[in-house]
Enzyme design. Sequence first.
Site, PDB file in Angstrom:
ATOM      1  N   ARG A  58       3.879   4.993   9.500  1.00  0.00           N
ATOM      2  CA  ARG A  58       3.222   3.832   9.109  1.00  0.00           C
ATOM      3  C   ARG A  58       3.292   3.311  10.769  1.00  0.00           C
ATOM      4  O   ARG A  58       4.425   2.932  11.461  1.00  0.00           O
ATOM      5  CB  ARG A  58       3.410   2.628   7.962  1.00  0.00           C
ATOM      6  CG  ARG A  58       2.660   1.290   8.094  1.00  0.00           C
ATOM      7  CD  ARG A  58       3.148   0.350   7.909  1.00  0.00           C
ATOM      8  NE  ARG A  58       3.423   0.360   6.051  1.00  0.00           N
ATOM      9  CZ  ARG A  58       3.174   0.235   5.301  1.00  0.00           C
ATOM     10  NH1 ARG A  58       2.051  -0.167   5.529  1.00  0.00           N
ATOM     11  NH2 ARG A  58       3.748   0.550   4.321  1.00  0.00           N
ATOM     12  N   ARG A  85       3.357 -11.747  10.102  1.00  0.00           N
ATOM     13  CA  ARG A  85       4.231 -11.663   8.709  1.00  0.00           C
ATOM     14  C   ARG A  85       4.362 -12.284   8.417  1.00  0.00           C
ATOM     15  O   ARG A  85       5.550 -13.005   7.330  1.00  0.00           O
ATOM     16  CB  ARG A  85       5.397 -10.701   9.191  1.00  0.00           C
ATOM     17  CG  ARG A  85       4.897  -8.790   8.506  1.00  0.00           C
ATOM     18  CD  ARG A  85       3.964  -9.427   7.533  1.00  0.00           C
ATOM     19  NE  ARG A  85       5.231  -9.361   6.074  1.00  0.00           N
ATOM     20  CZ  ARG A  85       5.716  -8.685   6.059  1.00  0.00           C
ATOM     21  NH1 ARG A  85       5.306  -7.379   5.953  1.00  0.00           N
ATOM     22  NH2 ARG A  85       6.043  -9.211   4.496  1.00  0.00           N
ATOM     23  N   TYR A  96       6.524   5.953  -8.450  1.00  0.00           N
ATOM     24  CA  TYR A  96       6.421   4.505  -8.576  1.00  0.00           C
ATOM     25  C   TYR A  96       6.300   3.842 -10.434  1.00  0.00           C
ATOM     26  O   TYR A  96       6.650   3.011 -10.760  1.00  0.00           O
ATOM     27  CB  TYR A  96       5.733   3.993  -7.308  1.00  0.00           C
ATOM     28  CG  TYR A  96       5.515   4.151  -6.100  1.00  0.00           C
ATOM     29  CD1 TYR A  96       7.321   2.895  -5.484  1.00  0.00           C
ATOM     30  CD2 TYR A  96       5.830   4.932  -5.189  1.00  0.00           C
ATOM     31  CE1 TYR A  96       7.814   3.292  -4.500  1.00  0.00           C
ATOM     32  CE2 TYR A  96       6.056   4.726  -4.172  1.00  0.00           C
ATOM     33  CZ  TYR A  96       7.196   3.423  -3.263  1.00  0.00           C
ATOM     34  OH  TYR A  96       7.726   4.183  -2.222  1.00  0.00           O
ATOM     35  N   ARG A 132       7.339  -4.058  11.942  1.00  0.00           N
ATOM     36  CA  ARG A 132       8.588  -5.265  11.891  1.00  0.00           C
ATOM     37  C   ARG A 132       9.749  -4.982  13.623  1.00  0.00           C
ATOM     38  O   ARG A 132       9.417  -5.453  13.845  1.00  0.00           O
ATOM     39  CB  ARG A 132       9.366  -5.156  10.819  1.00  0.00           C
ATOM     40  CG  ARG A 132       9.377  -6.060   9.896  1.00  0.00           C
ATOM     41  CD  ARG A 132      10.180  -5.597   8.898  1.00  0.00           C
ATOM     42  NE  ARG A 132      10.212  -4.521   8.104  1.00  0.00           N
ATOM     43  CZ  ARG A 132      10.825  -4.479   7.547  1.00  0.00           C
ATOM     44  NH1 ARG A 132      11.721  -5.329   6.443  1.00  0.00           N
ATOM     45  NH2 ARG A 132      11.059  -2.948   6.634  1.00  0.00           N
ATOM     46  N   ASP A 190      -1.271  -0.216   2.234  1.00  0.00           N
ATOM     47  CA  ASP A 190      -0.331   0.176   1.494  1.00  0.00           C
ATOM     48  C   ASP A 190      -0.693   1.509   0.480  1.00  0.00           C
ATOM     49  O   ASP A 190      -1.857   0.881  -0.137  1.00  0.00           O
ATOM     50  CB  ASP A 190       0.190  -0.786   0.742  1.00  0.00           C
ATOM     51  CG  ASP A 190       1.291  -0.638   0.587  1.00  0.00           C
ATOM     52  OD1 ASP A 190       2.751  -0.534   1.160  1.00  0.00           O
ATOM     53  OD2 ASP A 190       1.851  -0.539  -0.951  1.00  0.00           O
TER      54      ASP A 190
END
Length: 320
Positions: free
Chosen positions: A2, A15, A128, A6, A51
């Site tokens: 990705r 964010r 998941y 951050r 996502d």
Amino acid sequence: MRQAGRYMADYRALRQRYSLLEICRNPELAVAVTMQPVDVIEVDAAILFSDLLLPFTPMGLDFDFVKGEGPAIAQPIRTAADLNRLRDYEPREALGHVLKTITLLRKELAGKVPLIGFGGAPFTMAAYAIEGGPSTTYARTKQFMFEQPKAWHALCGRFATLMADYLRAQVEAGAQIIQVFDSWVGQLSRADYREFAFPHSRLIFDALKDTGVPTIHFGVNTTAILPDIREAGGDVIGVDWRQPLDEAWASLGHDSGIQGNLDPTRLLAPIDSLLAAADDVLRRAAGRPGHIFNLGHGVLPNTSLDHVQALARHVHEFTA
């Protein structure tokens, strides 16, 4: 994997105002975040900011992100009966915001670099859904697989059919490359991969063949199953850092493309050490066509943007 994240001050500033899911669901914000690394790093492609789990919500698998822990599924799948509450849907409608983001990005990129769309492989999506979030052992997933194989294959079949349609819709919207992430499939033995994951991943790649769009198939800790992953599909196979690139490529066959495979923690090292490690990856690629230089997994949050920029410049200089 990705590009935006951050480690970038612009992303951190955004964010502070918006959650990850708010950015993903707002095409204008998702475009802005996708473009952040394209504007400041010499990348050769843009990666759609989205996502992996966005397809969950329309299915009835509500989730959110818990700070420091990652995604949390409100009601995980634990029994065969739980499959009855999953909903089928048309991704062009329920995930239309993702497709709008792609359309806007193609205009914004204006041919500067190609755009990569992506989705999750059935094993990782099912893991998941069953675990309810990340795991270290994936014990619940494997127990479900072994105790309820019929339900397991039904669940993975649902994900495979949905993902094939969703990724086709991304191509229709303008994605020029598709990457399928099987992030957690390295938890399986080779025999279990062949039985429980392979047929469902293969369905996705087979369904995308007639689009003419190149595909990348990526997994973590997959040294033992690389030939099987290649057989499942993908023009390019993404590999992590655990195996030298030349050995991984030999096991795949040099008629396959390969993506990787610098250890992301190398970006935390002094520049000289970082670039020496990059040189080792590039020397092992030996100038063969079909190598996409990349990290073996995602950029870590405490990475210096200066190091990422230096790495991209260095790879271009080395391969010029």
